[in-house]
Design a protein around this motif. Structure first.
Motif, PDB file in Angstrom:
ATOM      1  N   GLY A   1      10.552  11.367   9.205  1.00 12.76           N
ATOM      2  CA  GLY A   1      10.801  12.756   9.563  1.00 12.76           C
ATOM      3  C   GLY A   1       9.978  13.232  10.743  1.00 12.76           C
ATOM      4  O   GLY A   1       9.176  12.499  11.327  1.00 12.76           O
ATOM      5  N   GLN A   2      10.194  14.493  11.114  1.00 13.29           N
ATOM      6  CA  GLN A   2       9.524  15.141  12.235  1.00 13.29           C
ATOM      7  C   GLN A   2       9.732  14.377  13.552  1.00 13.29           C
ATOM      8  O   GLN A   2       8.870  14.340  14.413  1.00 13.29           O
ATOM      9  N   LYS A   3      10.890  13.729  13.638  1.00 14.83           N
ATOM     10  CA  LYS A   3      11.283  12.997  14.856  1.00 14.83           C
ATOM     11  C   LYS A   3      10.294  11.897  15.221  1.00 14.83           C
ATOM     12  O   LYS A   3      10.078  11.598  16.396  1.00 14.83           O
ATOM     13  N   GLN A   4       9.697  11.291  14.183  1.00 18.76           N
ATOM     14  CA  GLN A   4       8.681  10.273  14.408  1.00 18.76           C
ATOM     15  C   GLN A   4       9.250   8.871  14.218  1.00 18.76           C
ATOM     16  O   GLN A   4       9.987   8.601  13.264  1.00 18.76           O
ATOM     17  N   VAL A   5       8.875   8.000  15.149  1.00 13.53           N
ATOM     18  CA  VAL A   5       9.210   6.583  15.089  1.00 13.53           C
ATOM     19  C   VAL A   5       7.892   5.810  15.059  1.00 13.53           C
ATOM     20  O   VAL A   5       7.007   6.059  15.883  1.00 13.53           O
ATOM     21  N   TYR A   6       7.779   4.877  14.129  1.00 13.08           N
ATOM     22  CA  TYR A   6       6.543   4.097  13.989  1.00 13.08           C
ATOM     23  C   TYR A   6       6.721   2.707  14.605  1.00 13.08           C
ATOM     24  O   TYR A   6       7.676   1.984  14.279  1.00 13.08           O
ATOM     25  N   LEU A   7       5.795   2.352  15.492  1.00 11.60           N
ATOM     26  CA  LEU A   7       5.722   1.026  16.096  1.00 11.60           C
ATOM     27  C   LEU A   7       4.330   0.478  15.807  1.00 11.60           C
ATOM     28  O   LEU A   7       3.333   1.111  16.170  1.00 11.60           O
ATOM     29  N   ASN A   8       4.259  -0.677  15.156  1.00 13.05           N
ATOM     30  CA  ASN A   8       2.959  -1.245  14.782  1.00 13.05           C
ATOM     31  C   ASN A   8       2.152  -0.265  13.918  1.00 13.05           C
ATOM     32  O   ASN A   8       0.924  -0.215  14.008  1.00 13.05           O
ATOM     33  N   GLY A   9       2.829   0.537  13.113  1.00 12.43           N
ATOM     34  CA  GLY A   9       2.128   1.476  12.259  1.00 12.43           C
ATOM     35  C   GLY A   9       1.584   2.692  12.981  1.00 12.43           C
ATOM     36  O   GLY A   9       0.813   3.459  12.402  1.00 12.43           O
ATOM     37  N   ILE A  10       1.971   2.896  14.227  1.00 11.60           N
ATOM     38  CA  ILE A  10       1.494   4.029  15.023  1.00 11.60           C
ATOM     39  C   ILE A  10       2.698   4.830  15.507  1.00 11.60           C
ATOM     40  O   ILE A  10       3.714   4.255  15.913  1.00 11.60           O
TER      41      ILE A  10
ATOM     42  N   GLN B   1       0.853  -1.183   0.000  1.00 12.47           N
ATOM     43  CA  GLN B   1       0.000   0.000   0.000  1.00 12.47           C
ATOM     44  C   GLN B   1       0.888   1.233   0.000  1.00 12.47           C
ATOM     45  O   GLN B   1       2.027   1.193   0.469  1.00 12.47           O
ATOM     46  N   GLU B   2       0.378   2.335  -0.533  1.00  9.13           N
ATOM     47  CA  GLU B   2       1.201   3.531  -0.664  1.00  9.13           C
ATOM     48  C   GLU B   2       1.617   4.089   0.697  1.00  9.13           C
ATOM     49  O   GLU B   2       2.751   4.510   0.885  1.00  9.13           O
ATOM     50  N   ARG B   3       0.676   4.152   1.636  1.00  8.06           N
ATOM     51  CA  ARG B   3       1.001   4.623   2.994  1.00  8.06           C
ATOM     52  C   ARG B   3       1.279   3.415   3.894  1.00  8.06           C
ATOM     53  O   ARG B   3       0.660   3.210   4.930  1.00  8.06           O
ATOM     54  N   SER B   4       2.260   2.638   3.521  1.00  8.58           N
ATOM     55  CA  SER B   4       2.511   1.382   4.227  1.00  8.58           C
ATOM     56  C   SER B   4       3.098   1.587   5.626  1.00  8.58           C
ATOM     57  O   SER B   4       3.083   0.669   6.439  1.00  8.58           O
ATOM     58  N   PHE B   5       3.617   2.783   5.909  1.00  7.96           N
ATOM     59  CA  PHE B   5       4.121   3.033   7.264  1.00  7.96           C
ATOM     60  C   PHE B   5       2.982   3.020   8.282  1.00  7.96           C
ATOM     61  O   PHE B   5       3.214   2.903   9.481  1.00  7.96           O
ATOM     62  N   ASP B   6       1.718   3.151   7.793  1.00  7.16           N
ATOM     63  CA  ASP B   6       0.560   3.053   8.669  1.00  7.16           C
ATOM     64  C   ASP B   6       0.144   1.606   8.932  1.00  7.16           C
ATOM     65  O   ASP B   6      -0.765   1.354   9.720  1.00  7.16           O
ATOM     66  N   SER B   7       0.776   0.683   8.256  1.00 10.83           N
ATOM     67  CA  SER B   7       0.416  -0.723   8.422  1.00 10.83           C
ATOM     68  C   SER B   7       0.728  -1.179   9.847  1.00 10.83           C
ATOM     69  O   SER B   7       1.740  -0.772  10.440  1.00 10.83           O
ATOM     70  N   PRO B   8      -0.113  -2.046  10.445  1.00  3.28           N
ATOM     71  CA  PRO B   8       0.136  -2.513  11.818  1.00  3.28           C
ATOM     72  C   PRO B   8       1.383  -3.379  11.967  1.00  3.28           C
ATOM     73  O   PRO B   8       1.767  -3.698  13.097  1.00  3.28           O
ATOM     74  N   THR B   9       2.036  -3.727  10.861  1.00  2.00           N
ATOM     75  CA  THR B   9       3.279  -4.507  10.975  1.00  2.00           C
ATOM     76  C   THR B   9       4.516  -3.674  10.621  1.00  2.00           C
ATOM     77  O   THR B   9       5.610  -4.227  10.487  1.00  2.00           O
ATOM     78  N   ALA B  10       4.354  -2.362  10.466  1.00  2.00           N
ATOM     79  CA  ALA B  10       5.472  -1.493  10.071  1.00  2.00           C
ATOM     80  C   ALA B  10       6.210  -0.956  11.298  1.00  2.00           C
ATOM     81  O   ALA B  10       5.593  -0.476  12.252  1.00  2.00           O
ATOM     82  N   TYR B  11       7.538  -1.019  11.237  1.00  2.00           N
ATOM     83  CA  TYR B  11       8.407  -0.457  12.268  1.00  2.00           C
ATOM     84  C   TYR B  11       9.516   0.318  11.567  1.00  2.00           C
ATOM     85  O   TYR B  11      10.135  -0.204  10.625  1.00  2.00           O
ATOM     86  N   GLY B  12       9.779   1.551  12.024  1.00  2.00           N
ATOM     87  CA  GLY B  12      10.876   2.284  11.415  1.00  2.00           C
ATOM     88  C   GLY B  12      10.904   3.751  11.794  1.00  2.00           C
ATOM     89  O   GLY B  12      10.179   4.204  12.686  1.00  2.00           O
ATOM     90  N   TRP B  13      11.746   4.508  11.057  1.00  2.00           N
ATOM     91  CA  TRP B  13      12.038   5.899  11.371  1.00  2.00           C
ATOM     92  C   TRP B  13      11.655   6.786  10.185  1.00  2.00           C
ATOM     93  O   TRP B  13      11.850   6.411   9.023  1.00  2.00           O
TER      94      TRP B  13
END
Length: 380
Positions: A298-307, A284-296
């Motif tokens: 911009g804007q000092k944001q870290v994604y855990l479980n897509g959140i 999906q295009e906004r895959s960082f929102d996926s519940p299995t996405a983890y990573g770094w």
């Protein structure tokens, strides 16, 4: 006719003598002297009384003073012991017997180290060098130094890391992985194999990934080593790698060759996402929102479980990625974590991955781009 002369009776005469005022004055004088003596002694008695009170007070305070003194002595002793422990720790690894020193000739270059450094990882050629069984069988140069027919350049890099690890005895061997030399990683890989180092210490040196799938307006170049956003298209797109990661420790070098930044009224925004995703998650295009996405990102944001993690700057993440930065993505499946190392800033960021309810194995390399001409390259 009787005699007119009066005779004073003896008793009366005697009475008058006894009642003479002189003895009375002497008595009063003596009483006055006694009173003066008492008055003179009174200050002395008061002084003695005060001294007695002070003595009693000192006697009461004496145990408290002794206790305070003992506490002070204990504190000084603890401080002395602490200073000794610090000095002992600082000097411990440098206090070795002469027989613990090993002289090596590696490809014509001289190296001097300790047996404990060579023995730090067991069951390797370097560890066997120190055993009596093999020490006498290894060839020696004209100076009596043990000779190894190896490339001295990667060996210096290897020995440097072994020294660093041996200084930190708290870390476990199985959690170690060698840093990848940027100038010639292949030679370092060959040396590790030649010296019989287990793969768990060199995982990632020989693994090469490439971009494979795209969702959105992005294209792949250079046989899948480059992913870039098209033209003036402003929208998210997802790019994934080819490999699947379930065990071991894997390292990927990524270079930000072009990253367009925009400045808003409040902050500076960059929108490249670098991380992992579960391989079975739909593209999906906004895959960082996926519940299995983890990573770094911009804007000092870290994604855990897509959140987005709270608070911001999770793990010290400061979004400090610039044009031409080289970052190292470390996927440690053994400890269920990922790390991002920025070579320019020398900073390491870490995320613990929930493999049960978050991102199960196998993992895949996961990138999101947004701005036109944003480009990420996988370095070979």
């Amino acid at each position: 006719m009787s005699d007119s002369t009066h005779t004073i009776p003896r008793e009366l005469s005697s009475y008058n003598q006894n009642n003479d005022p002189k003895p009375s004055q002497e008595l009063e004088q003596k009483e006055h002297q006694v009173t003066e003596k008492d008055d003179a002694q009174k200050p002395r008695q008061e002084l003695q009384q005060k001294e007695h009170q002070v003595t009693e007070k000192d006697d009461d305070q004496k145990p408290r003073q002794e206790l305070q003194q003992k506490k002070h002595q204990v504190k000084e002793k603890n401080n002395d012991q602490k200073q000794f422990d610090i000095k002992n720790f600082q000097m411990k690894r440098f206090l070795s017997h002469s027989e613990d020193i090993v002289y090596l000739n590696v490809g014509g270059k001289q190296f001097v180290t300790l047996k404990s450094t060579l023995n730090y990882i067991p069951n390797t050629v370097l560890a066997l060098l120190c055993s009596p069984q093999w020490e006498d069988k290894i060839p020696k140069d004209e100076n009596g130094h043990l000779f190894l027919d190896c490339d001295p350049i990667p060996f210096r890099h290897l020995l440097s890391q072994l020294r660093e690890w041996s200084c930190n005895r708290k870390s476990k061997n199985h959690k170690k992985v060698f840093d990848l030399p940027s100038d010639d990683p292949m030679s370092f890989q060959n040396l590790c194999r030649q010296l019989s180092f287990d793969r768990k210490y060199v995982n990632g040196i020989y693994r090469q990934d490439q971009f494979n799938k795209v969702c959105g307006n992005a294209i792949l170049k250079d046989n899948g080593l480059v992913a870039t956003q098209l033209g003036n298209y402003h929208h998210y797109c997802e790019i994934r790698g080819t490999n699947f990661y379930s065990t071991g420790i894997h390292r990927l070098l990524l270079k930000i060759e072009h990253q367009r930044r925009i400045r808003t009224l409040k902050n500076q925004t960059d929108a490249i996402f670098i991380g992992i995703i579960w391989s079975s998650t739909p593209m999906q295009e906004r895959s960082f929102d996926s519940p299995t996405a983890y990573g770094w990102t911009g804007q000092k944001q870290v994604y855990l479980n897509g959140i987005v993690a709270y608070p911001q700057e999770y793990g010290g993440w400061d979004s400090d990625l610039c044009l031409n930065d080289t970052v190292e993505l470390i996927m440690n499946c053994n400890e269920k974590k990922i790390q991002l190392f920025n070579q320019r800033t020398n900073k390491v960021y870490e995320i613990i991955v929930d493999t049960v309810t978050g991102c199960p194995f196998p993992w895949q390399l996961h990138i999101n781009l947004y701005y036109p001409d944003d480009l990420v390259r996988i370095l070979s």
